[in-house]
Structures are given as structure tokens and as C-alpha cells.
Scaffold this active site. Sequence first.
Site, PDB file in Angstrom:
ATOM      1  N   HIS A  85      -3.746   4.396   4.606  1.00 56.79           N
ATOM      2  CA  HIS A  85      -4.861   3.452   4.703  1.00 56.79           C
ATOM      3  C   HIS A  85      -6.128   4.089   4.145  1.00 56.79           C
ATOM      4  CE1 HIS A  85      -7.503   0.376   6.267  1.00 56.79           C
ATOM      5  NE2 HIS A  85      -8.185   1.291   6.933  1.00 56.79           N
ATOM      6  N   TYR A 104       3.991   5.624  11.388  1.00 55.17           N
ATOM      7  CA  TYR A 104       4.309   4.243  11.747  1.00 55.17           C
ATOM      8  C   TYR A 104       5.206   3.514  10.741  1.00 55.17           C
ATOM      9  CZ  TYR A 104       0.147   3.581   8.752  1.00 55.17           C
ATOM     10  OH  TYR A 104      -0.779   3.623   7.738  1.00 55.17           O
ATOM     11  N   ARG A 145       0.857  -1.182   0.000  1.00 52.09           N
ATOM     12  CA  ARG A 145       0.000   0.000   0.000  1.00 52.09           C
ATOM     13  C   ARG A 145       0.897   1.237   0.000  1.00 52.09           C
ATOM     14  NH1 ARG A 145      -2.207   0.739   5.410  1.00 52.09           N
ATOM     15  NH2 ARG A 145      -0.834   2.538   5.518  1.00 52.09           N
TER      16      ARG A 145
END
Length: 408
Positions: free
Chosen positions: A303, A312, A299
Site C-alpha cells: 500500500h 495479509y 496493486r
Amino acid sequence: MHDDAMDSAPVGEPNSVQHHETVVSSPMEHDITDGGPDMVQFVDGDGNRLATTEANAAYAQIVEDLTAEDGRSMYRDLVLVRRMDAEGHALQRQGELGLWPSLLGQEAAQVGAGRAMRPQDYAFPGYREHGVAWCKGVPPENLLGMFRGVNHGGWDSNANNFHLYTIVIGNQMLHATGYAMGIQRDGDVGTGDEDRDAAVMAFTGDGGTAQGDYNEAMVFAGVANAPMVFFVQNNQWAISEPNYKQFRIPPYQRARGFGFPGVRVDGNDVLAVYAVTKAAMDAARSGQGPTLIEAFTYRMGAHTTSDDPTKYRIAAEVDIWREKDPIKRMRGFLASKGHADDAFFDAVDAEADQLAARIRTACQQMPDPEKPTMFDDIYAEPHPVVEREKAEYVDYLASFADATEGAH
């Protein structure tokens, strides 16, 4: 643009010398883009056609049967799907959409899988499967309605055999398995009629594999030998949780515990994804039962537009995966084989610009819904409780109009 001989030439003809992927230098302890020796792959990150290996041998003929026109068509899908996704992201940032879940980096996984489906096959998406929707013929404008908050989903599921987006993680896997068991009971499996035999494919991410619904669906599908393909897009992150916090055994290896095969495929290689998915769907339609496909991908974006991935994960990780970009890879492959030229690539880019303008205009012109329509299509048939609630709500709205008239 190309002569007839070019159009009929096999797109998958391998080079005489096998090419190996170049490992990009990184601060990582290992190449995080390496899916291991079991991963099915036909084209490397630079577009070089790989020779037949033990992992991809079972699917090689499917790739060999593709024509140059098939390859160009797949490339076109990749570019248009990415542009559609980029427009959705931009519209959200400009206040036209409430949310947008990007598929950036996962185009090959979705286009390869979507193109392996027949019209009678049914797809059950999560909420990121814009590329599958494209391949199933759902107008891209329709994808925006739910995220703009103006309808209940935006399309008729049965018009294209593409279910509405499912926000509850993993829930669609049970829906899909139930539908697949219904196809089986209707006798639309294993008849040998290519226009009748059908199968179901359900899509989720790596995070969805931890959900109870997902695992329960695997149990039912395995025991019932349902015509079902579980398609897991392992994009390495379940929002902010990496793979090692989600499972000890990769998704494709876990299929064996449920009694059916699992395959890991390079999710950034559209030819490999198409071949593996076609084989799995053919098996399901013929009555051989379910398969789990793990598309090993990444990805590239957040998100959703409400997420900040810089909190993160490190930028170096994204840079490493960028070298395996599915569009860059397919463009390199087509160019190296002489299956496409600059004029073709420019024409696809121009078409993408036109698509983006069309989507933007359609989004901005979507009318706000009439408030009572929130009660429509909740059940397949009229429901007395819903009808009563709708009538009460209509009366409630009318009371405001009465009050205004009385004031005058």
C-alpha cells in the site's frame, strides 16, 4: 525507426480469430483476474488483440482510430511511469523520502485515463496517481517534494490542471465535484468548442468508495448532471482489506443508484482504459453528465512503503496477476502487430535509465525550506490570523539567534 505507413496504421486492428485469455492455474477457487462479462477489454494478458464483443463494441472505434505511433507512445509512458515509481520506492528505502505509495501494476489504468484528458480538463488525484501526473505534464521531480517533507505539495495545481495529492481518503471526490459544478456554471460545457468544453476526473481506490465523501460527491454530481468522471482503481485491496470486506456490489454497478452510468474496464489494458475514459470524458464535456469507471486492476506492491502485504495476502495471488502485467501485455501487442521492434524497446529502457538518474539527482539536491514558509499559501489571499502567527514565529526563531550572540 519505422516508416510512415507503419506510423499511420491503426493500432487497434483486430485479428480475424478471437483469442481468449489463458487461465493461470492457481490455488484460488476462481480466476481472480476475471472481471466478468461486463468488463471492457481489447488486449489479453499475452498481448493478443481480442475481437469485438458485446462489452467492448461501444468503444471499438476509438481503439481503431489509434495509430501505431499512439501505441508506441502509450508503451513509452507505461515504462517511464513504472521506472519513476521504482525510483521513488528506492529513494524511500535509502532514507531520501519519508514515504512512497507505489503504483506498481496500475500503470495502464493511470496512463490510459491520463491520456484521455484534454489540457483544460482538471484531474483530482488521491496520492498514488503518479501516472496521471506524468500525462498531465507535472515534472516527476515535483512529486517527491511532499514525500521528502520540503514543500507544501510540490507543484502549482493550475499550471497543469492537476490538483495536489490528497491524503484524506475520498476527500478529493467532493473537491472535484464542486469544481465540475463550477465549470458547468461558467458555461464551459456543451458548447461544441473542443478547446473550451471541459470536464473533471477524480481518482480513488476501491477503499475510497466506502467513504462518506465519495458517496456524497456521487449524489451532488448526479443531481447536478456535473461534467465529472469518477475513476475508481479497484486494485483489490484497501490497505489490508479485500473487496469482499468493502462492498457487496462492485463499484461500477453502484453508479446506477446515483443516476448515471458505470463501466468496468480491464485496468491492465491501456487501450481499453483509454477508450472507455475518452468516451466518458467526451460525454461529460458535451453535457451528458457523470460516469463512473471501475478499472479492474491489482496493486502489485505494498500500500505504501510502511506496509507489509505479506501479512495479509498470499504470494500465489500476486503471481497470478503478474501474468496480466500491463507493460508485458502492451509490449506483446506491439511486437505481434509489427508496430515496434527491439531497437524501440531498448531505446525506451535507456530513456527510463536517464529519467531515473534525473529524478534521483533532483531529489537529493532539494534544499530544505526556510521554516517561516510553512505559513505561505495557506489561503488564496493574505489572512490576518496567519500573518500574525507567522510574525510571532519569526520573532521566536530570532530569539535563539539573540541568545547565541549574547553568550559571546
